[in-house]
Design an enzyme around this catalytic site. Structure first.
Site, PDB file in Angstrom:
ATOM      1  N   GLY A 123      78.033 -44.044  19.477  1.00  8.16           N
ATOM      2  CA  GLY A 123      78.500 -42.955  20.325  1.00  8.16           C
ATOM      3  C   GLY A 123      77.350 -42.027  20.650  1.00  8.16           C
ATOM      4  O   GLY A 123      76.195 -42.459  20.742  1.00  8.16           O
ATOM      5  N   CYS A 124      77.628 -40.758  20.813  1.00  7.78           N
ATOM      6  CA  CYS A 124      76.606 -39.778  21.179  1.00  7.78           C
ATOM      7  C   CYS A 124      75.416 -39.836  20.230  1.00  7.78           C
ATOM      8  O   CYS A 124      75.557 -39.665  19.021  1.00  7.78           O
ATOM      9  CB  CYS A 124      77.205 -38.375  21.178  1.00  7.78           C
ATOM     10  SG  CYS A 124      76.002 -37.077  21.502  1.00  7.78           S
ATOM     11  N   PHE A 125      74.230 -40.064  20.795  1.00 10.85           N
ATOM     12  CA  PHE A 125      73.060 -40.212  19.925  1.00 10.85           C
ATOM     13  C   PHE A 125      72.672 -38.901  19.244  1.00 10.85           C
ATOM     14  O   PHE A 125      71.989 -38.910  18.220  1.00 10.85           O
ATOM     15  CB  PHE A 125      71.861 -40.837  20.643  1.00 10.85           C
ATOM     16  CG  PHE A 125      71.557 -40.361  22.025  1.00 10.85           C
ATOM     17  CD1 PHE A 125      71.790 -39.051  22.430  1.00 10.85           C
ATOM     18  CD2 PHE A 125      71.005 -41.239  22.952  1.00 10.85           C
ATOM     19  CE1 PHE A 125      71.479 -38.619  23.710  1.00 10.85           C
ATOM     20  CE2 PHE A 125      70.686 -40.817  24.251  1.00 10.85           C
ATOM     21  CZ  PHE A 125      70.926 -39.507  24.626  1.00 10.85           C
TER      22      PHE A 125
END
Length: 200
Positions: free
Chosen positions: A34-36
């Site tokens: 998901g969001c890094f």
């Protein structure tokens, strides 16, 4: 004059031994969760991790931008590249941290972020990493008695994300905490993993 020259040559040779040994122990691993922004912190806290880099992997175009990837049309996933000292921390531990920081049952999304660019995936860089990744996925499926949606994808080029994304949680801590809470990441991790959520 021979002795000083030889001595200097010997010292120069010895000086490079620890450096070369240190580099020999360094390995890379790539995970999409998901969001890094949210995948860097758990690895940065881990002893033996040298660095983390946010970036894009698994797509078709070269040098993709955040705008292109976030649009969901390039096939890339947001990911984090972990450089680690293999003599201090093993790939198995990195996998353990990965699983406890994602929702393995979400397909084509992670938490509030929807789209294949936010899929969870492991990108093994050699056959040993692939064997360990597959074994770890099977272990998660056995533990929960459910199909895991996380992919194990082929090795692919990794493109560094723009500089403002790197170490975002340090550069913009208020915005990072607001995003993480608003996305429901920690609540979902706790629901899935209990006390082991968000390791380390």
């Amino acid at each position: 004059m021979r002795f000083p020259v030889m001595a200097l040559a010997l010292l120069a040779t010895l000086a490079f031994i620890p450096i070369s040994q240190a580099h020999a122990a360094q390995r890379e691993a790539i995970f999409a969760g998901g969001c890094f922004w949210c995948m860097e912190p758990p690895y940065d806290k881990l002893e033996g991790v040298v660095s983390t880099t946010s970036g894009y992997i698994g797509g078709e175009s070269e040098r993709p931008t955040y705008e292109q990837v976030s649009g969901g049309n390039t096939g890339h996933a947001e990911a984090v590249k972990v450089v680690y000292d293999d003599e201090v921390v093993g790939y198995e531990t990195l996998l353990d941290v990965f699983w406890h920081n994602i929702d393995p049952f979400a397909e084509g999304r992670q938490f509030c972020d929807v789209g294949s660019q936010y899929r969870s995936a492991i990108f093994p860089l050699d056959q040993r990493q692939r064997r360990l990744a597959e074994a770890s996925k099977e272990a998660v499926e056995t533990r929960f008695e459910r199909d895991v949606k996380t992919r194990i994808e082929p090795k692919a080029p990794f493109w560094d994300a723009e500089e403002y994304h790197q170490n975002f949680y340090k550069k913009n801590p208020v915005r990072y905490r607001f995003y993480r809470a608003g996305c429901g990441r920690d609540d979902r991790l706790e629901a899935v993993w209990g006390d082991d959520a968000g390791k380390p």
